[in-house]
Motif scaffolding. Structure first.
Motif, PDB file in Angstrom:
ATOM      1  N   ASP A  87       0.821  -1.210   0.000  1.00 36.08           N
ATOM      2  CA  ASP A  87       0.000   0.000   0.000  1.00 36.08           C
ATOM      3  C   ASP A  87       0.859   1.266   0.000  1.00 36.08           C
ATOM      4  N   THR A  88       2.092   1.157   0.456  1.00 35.69           N
ATOM      5  CA  THR A  88       3.008   2.290   0.377  1.00 35.69           C
ATOM      6  C   THR A  88       3.461   2.482  -1.072  1.00 35.69           C
ATOM      7  N   ILE A  89       3.636   1.378  -1.779  1.00 40.21           N
ATOM      8  CA  ILE A  89       4.062   1.438  -3.184  1.00 40.21           C
ATOM      9  C   ILE A  89       2.915   1.892  -4.075  1.00 40.21           C
ATOM     10  N   ILE A  90       1.720   1.337  -3.883  1.00 44.51           N
ATOM     11  CA  ILE A  90       0.524   1.765  -4.629  1.00 44.51           C
ATOM     12  C   ILE A  90      -0.542   2.139  -3.598  1.00 44.51           C
ATOM     13  N   PRO A  91      -0.534   3.411  -3.170  1.00 39.50           N
ATOM     14  CA  PRO A  91      -1.486   3.834  -2.136  1.00 39.50           C
ATOM     15  C   PRO A  91      -2.887   4.075  -2.698  1.00 39.50           C
ATOM     16  N   GLU A  92      -3.831   4.158  -1.798  1.00 45.62           N
ATOM     17  CA  GLU A  92      -5.195   4.489  -2.183  1.00 45.62           C
ATOM     18  C   GLU A  92      -5.233   5.943  -2.631  1.00 45.62           C
ATOM     19  N   THR A  93      -5.828   6.189  -3.782  1.00 42.89           N
ATOM     20  CA  THR A  93      -6.058   7.551  -4.278  1.00 42.89           C
ATOM     21  C   THR A  93      -7.541   7.604  -4.633  1.00 42.89           C
ATOM     22  N   ASN A  94      -7.846   7.946  -5.880  1.00 43.14           N
ATOM     23  CA  ASN A  94      -9.253   7.862  -6.294  1.00 43.14           C
ATOM     24  C   ASN A  94      -9.621   6.427  -6.670  1.00 43.14           C
ATOM     25  N   THR A  95      -8.636   5.523  -6.602  1.00 45.39           N
ATOM     26  CA  THR A  95      -8.853   4.090  -6.766  1.00 45.39           C
ATOM     27  C   THR A  95      -8.287   3.384  -5.533  1.00 45.39           C
ATOM     28  N   PRO A  96      -8.767   2.192  -5.227  1.00 43.65           N
ATOM     29  CA  PRO A  96      -8.230   1.470  -4.068  1.00 43.65           C
ATOM     30  C   PRO A  96      -6.731   1.194  -4.225  1.00 43.65           C
ATOM     31  N   GLY A  97      -6.033   1.113  -3.105  1.00 47.20           N
ATOM     32  CA  GLY A  97      -4.606   0.821  -3.120  1.00 47.20           C
ATOM     33  C   GLY A  97      -4.343  -0.670  -3.138  1.00 47.20           C
ATOM     34  N   ALA A  98      -3.057  -1.027  -3.107  1.00 51.56           N
ATOM     35  CA  ALA A  98      -2.644  -2.428  -3.188  1.00 51.56           C
ATOM     36  C   ALA A  98      -3.180  -3.258  -2.023  1.00 51.56           C
ATOM     37  N   LYS A  99      -3.301  -2.646  -0.875  1.00 53.06           N
ATOM     38  CA  LYS A  99      -3.791  -3.372   0.303  1.00 53.06           C
ATOM     39  C   LYS A  99      -5.202  -3.919   0.078  1.00 53.06           C
ATOM     40  N   ALA A 100      -6.022  -3.178  -0.660  1.00 54.04           N
ATOM     41  CA  ALA A 100      -7.399  -3.598  -0.926  1.00 54.04           C
ATOM     42  C   ALA A 100      -7.460  -4.863  -1.781  1.00 54.04           C
ATOM     43  N   THR A 101      -6.383  -5.165  -2.503  1.00 50.96           N
ATOM     44  CA  THR A 101      -6.353  -6.363  -3.349  1.00 50.96           C
ATOM     45  C   THR A 101      -5.865  -7.588  -2.593  1.00 50.96           C
ATOM     46  N   GLY A 102      -5.445  -7.408  -1.338  1.00 50.68           N
ATOM     47  CA  GLY A 102      -4.868  -8.511  -0.579  1.00 50.68           C
ATOM     48  C   GLY A 102      -3.464  -8.824  -1.078  1.00 50.68           C
ATOM     49  N   ILE A 103      -2.689  -7.791  -1.323  1.00 45.25           N
ATOM     50  CA  ILE A 103      -1.371  -7.935  -1.944  1.00 45.25           C
ATOM     51  C   ILE A 103      -0.421  -8.781  -1.099  1.00 45.25           C
ATOM     52  N   GLY A 104      -0.556  -8.742   0.214  1.00 45.82           N
ATOM     53  CA  GLY A 104       0.305  -9.554   1.076  1.00 45.82           C
ATOM     54  C   GLY A 104       0.136 -11.041   0.806  1.00 45.82           C
ATOM     55  N   SER A 105      -1.101 -11.491   0.660  1.00 46.30           N
ATOM     56  CA  SER A 105      -1.367 -12.898   0.356  1.00 46.30           C
ATOM     57  C   SER A 105      -0.855 -13.265  -1.032  1.00 46.30           C
ATOM     58  N   PHE A 106      -0.981 -12.337  -1.980  1.00 44.90           N
ATOM     59  CA  PHE A 106      -0.452 -12.576  -3.325  1.00 44.90           C
ATOM     60  C   PHE A 106       1.065 -12.739  -3.268  1.00 44.90           C
ATOM     61  N   MET A 107       1.745 -11.875  -2.498  1.00 42.57           N
ATOM     62  CA  MET A 107       3.201 -11.978  -2.375  1.00 42.57           C
ATOM     63  C   MET A 107       3.610 -13.328  -1.795  1.00 42.57           C
ATOM     64  N   VAL A 108       2.895 -13.773  -0.773  1.00 41.48           N
ATOM     65  CA  VAL A 108       3.194 -15.061  -0.155  1.00 41.48           C
ATOM     66  C   VAL A 108       3.079 -16.174  -1.196  1.00 41.48           C
ATOM     67  N   MET A 109       1.992 -16.173  -1.951  1.00 40.90           N
ATOM     68  CA  MET A 109       1.785 -17.202  -2.967  1.00 40.90           C
ATOM     69  C   MET A 109       2.916 -17.174  -3.998  1.00 40.90           C
ATOM     70  N   MET A 110       3.284 -16.007  -4.466  1.00 37.32           N
ATOM     71  CA  MET A 110       4.330 -15.900  -5.486  1.00 37.32           C
ATOM     72  C   MET A 110       5.694 -16.325  -4.935  1.00 37.32           C
ATOM     73  N   VAL A 111       6.026 -15.899  -3.733  1.00 40.54           N
ATOM     74  CA  VAL A 111       7.317 -16.262  -3.137  1.00 40.54           C
ATOM     75  C   VAL A 111       7.396 -17.766  -2.931  1.00 40.54           C
ATOM     76  N   LYS A 112       6.325 -18.362  -2.427  1.00 38.68           N
ATOM     77  CA  LYS A 112       6.330 -19.806  -2.181  1.00 38.68           C
ATOM     78  C   LYS A 112       6.330 -20.616  -3.476  1.00 38.68           C
ATOM     79  N   ASP A 113       5.600 -20.161  -4.478  1.00 38.26           N
ATOM     80  CA  ASP A 113       5.401 -20.961  -5.686  1.00 38.26           C
ATOM     81  C   ASP A 113       6.399 -20.700  -6.806  1.00 38.26           C
ATOM     82  N   THR A 114       7.012 -19.514  -6.845  1.00 36.80           N
ATOM     83  CA  THR A 114       7.851 -19.201  -8.004  1.00 36.80           C
ATOM     84  C   THR A 114       9.298 -18.863  -7.674  1.00 36.80           C
ATOM     85  N   TYR A 115       9.612 -18.556  -6.433  1.00 34.54           N
ATOM     86  CA  TYR A 115      10.984 -18.186  -6.075  1.00 34.54           C
ATOM     87  C   TYR A 115      11.782 -19.429  -5.707  1.00 34.54           C
ATOM     88  N   ASP A 116      13.052 -19.437  -6.096  1.00 30.69           N
ATOM     89  CA  ASP A 116      13.930 -20.523  -5.657  1.00 30.69           C
ATOM     90  C   ASP A 116      14.412 -20.219  -4.236  1.00 30.69           C
TER      91      ASP A 116
END
Length: 185
Positions: A54-83
């Motif tokens: 949410d600091t990287i993409i904050p809420e403005t006239n559109t919802p910020g990254a936090k509204a998308t559940g970005i933390g859970s997305f990061m967890v999924m990507m780190v676990k599934d795609t990172y070595d």
């Protein structure tokens, strides 16, 4: 013809030149062979990543990254795609951000105001740009994951971008005026 989420992610990565950490796993559809066993993120870790996003993409006239559940997305990507090396760099980077932010600001990242958070992350990015070590650091991982997760989410694609539901007619010449939103993939 419909496009699934995996195909959309591949398209975004190819447009970015395949530079995103974990891109190889997404492009090949295979999980990396070497990964950290038992890598777990607590609800507090996910909330921390939500705030970073949410600091990287904050809420403005559109919802910020936090509204998308970005933390859970990061967890999924780190676990599934990172070595294993990338996973370690990501976890170590999160711990470094927590520790250094508190040392420099006298309070936790989660308790700080958005301006202090942004100033810190911008300073971290400037350090990365000026350093001679060009390996992916946590600031790039966070930026890439936030942008990818946000703009491939329903909120990012329909509210931050100009969304045209598919299937629709093919219109090769669409007027684009200064200030118009970009089109969703």
């Amino acid at each position: 013809m419909t496009m699934n989420r995996r195909d959309a992610l591949k398209s975004v990565i190819l447009m970015m030149g395949g530079t995103m950490v974990g891109a190889t796993a997404i492009l090949t559809g295979c999980a990396p062979e070497q990964q950290i066993e038992g890598l777990n993120f607590s609800p507090e870790d996910i909330a921390f990543m939500d705030e970073l996003g949410d600091t990287i993409i904050p809420e403005t006239n559109t919802p910020g990254a936090k509204a998308t559940g970005i933390g859970s997305f990061m967890v999924m990507m780190v676990k599934d795609t990172y070595d294993a090396n990338q996973q370690k760099a990501f976890v170590d980077g999160l711990n470094m951000i927590r520790k250094e932010f508190k040392a420099s600001n006298g309070k936790d990242f989660m308790e700080a105001n958005p301006e202090d958070r942004l100033a810190y992350l911008n300073g971290l990015y400037e350090q990365y740009k000026s350093s001679e070590a060009r390996e992916p650091q946590v600031i790039n991982m966070l930026r890439d994951l936030t942008v990818l997760g946000y703009f491939t989410s329903e909120i990012g694609a329909t509210q931050a971008l100009n969304y045209v539901e598919v299937p629709g007619r093919f219109d090769p010449c669409i007027d684009f005026k200064e200030g118009d939103r970009a089109y969703a993939i």
